[in-house]
Design an enzyme around this catalytic site. Structure first.
Site, PDB file in Angstrom:
ATOM      1  N   SER A  15       0.650  -1.336   0.008  1.00  0.00           N
ATOM      2  CA  SER A  15       0.042  -0.162  -0.196  1.00  0.00           C
ATOM      3  C   SER A  15       0.833   1.223  -0.186  1.00  0.00           C
ATOM      4  O   SER A  15       0.208   2.255  -0.431  1.00  0.00           O
ATOM      5  CB  SER A  15      -0.895   0.083   1.154  1.00  0.00           C
ATOM      6  OG  SER A  15      -2.019  -0.852   1.168  1.00  0.00           O
ATOM      7  N   TYR A 156      14.823  -7.938  14.046  1.00  0.00           N
ATOM      8  CA  TYR A 156      14.744  -7.465  12.454  1.00  0.00           C
ATOM      9  C   TYR A 156      15.965  -8.037  11.799  1.00  0.00           C
ATOM     10  O   TYR A 156      15.638  -8.836  10.699  1.00  0.00           O
ATOM     11  CB  TYR A 156      14.857  -5.886  12.406  1.00  0.00           C
ATOM     12  CG  TYR A 156      14.518  -5.456  10.920  1.00  0.00           C
ATOM     13  CD1 TYR A 156      13.324  -5.488  10.487  1.00  0.00           C
ATOM     14  CD2 TYR A 156      15.590  -4.913  10.400  1.00  0.00           C
ATOM     15  CE1 TYR A 156      13.168  -4.919   9.389  1.00  0.00           C
ATOM     16  CE2 TYR A 156      15.242  -4.525   9.142  1.00  0.00           C
ATOM     17  CZ  TYR A 156      14.021  -4.426   8.464  1.00  0.00           C
ATOM     18  OH  TYR A 156      14.018  -3.893   7.344  1.00  0.00           O
TER      19      TYR A 156
END
Length: 248
Positions: A15, A156
């Site tokens: 998006s 991460y």
């Protein structure tokens, strides 16, 4: 001639940011686009509208990429809607930064689940489709942090390093069926996420980059286009850093 004419790409978490730019770049080359996000909000609708301007077919799908059932349902629907899936881009990802000794189990689990398990889910769901086609390109968004680590980002870094191992394994397993798998490792890319840091922090970061600038989502999208197209027909199991020399 359009590099991706008559092909269909499925891009997760597209998006905004890098995922959105990849979708737009692919569409410019004639690729039909299926993209996902957790919810199809105003930003997703705007992305869909922008992609449509290239004259390709585009559809947005809501779902949790980290949930196996949801991922498989999305892939099944994309197959029904488009007839084929030529390109998979595993882009969905989050950060929950913190020093290792202070990191909660939930911070660790969430990042590994969203960043790594989501890629497994979509590869697992798309592989049979691509195997029947005897062709496909799988691109997973890793990071220079997955190559070199980073203080305060153990979760991460682990998830992005895991994507590299997953990519190389998939390349070896599926290469005989004409399916390629590669990863991209972006460095400091100017996105909504990096815009949160101060100008001083940004200036210090840029000093560590030989090209003396941050990258753009388009810099990453151009490499994704190469890996998605037949220009890279003999490239698989590789990690391409898009970092301005930061990781050289």
């Amino acid at each position: 001639m359009n590099l991706l004419a008559n092909k269909t790409a499925l891009i997760t978490g597209a998006s905004r940011g890098i995922g959105k730019q990849i979708a737009l770049r692919f569409a410019q080359e004639g690729c039909n686009i299926a993209f996902t996000d957790l919810q199809i909000d105003e930003a997703a609708e705007q992305t869909r509208h922008e992609i449509e301007q290239s004259g390709v077919v585009v559809r947005a799908y809501s779902g949790n990429a980290a949930d196996s059932e949801s991922a498989h349902a999305i892939v099944q629907q994309v197959k029904e809607d488009f007839g084929r899936i030529d390109i998979l881009v595993n882009n969905a990802g989050i950060t929950r930064d913190g020093l290792l000794v202070r990191m909660s189990e939930s911070q660790w689990d969430l990042v590994l689940t969203v960043n790594l398990k989501s890629a497994f889910n979509f590869i697992h769901a798309c592989a049979p489709v691509m195997m029947s086609q005897r062709s496909g390109s799988i691109i997973s968004m890793s990071s220079v942090v997955g190559l070199g680590g980073n203080a305060g980002q153990a979760n991460y870094a682990a998830s992005k390093a895991g994507l590299i191992g997953l990519t190389k394994s998939v390349a070896k397993e599926l290469g005989g069926r004409g399916i390629r798998a590669n990863a991209i490792a972006p460095g400091f890319i100017l996105t909504e996420m990096t815009s949160r840091i101060t100008e001083e922090q940004r200036a210090e970061w840029v000093k560590t980059i030989p090209l003396r600038r941050g990258g753009t989502p388009d810099d990453v999208a151009n490499v994704a286009l190469f890996l998605a197209s037949d220009l890279s027909s003999y490239v698989t199991g590789q990690v391409i850093s898009v970092c301005g020399g930061m990781n050289c």
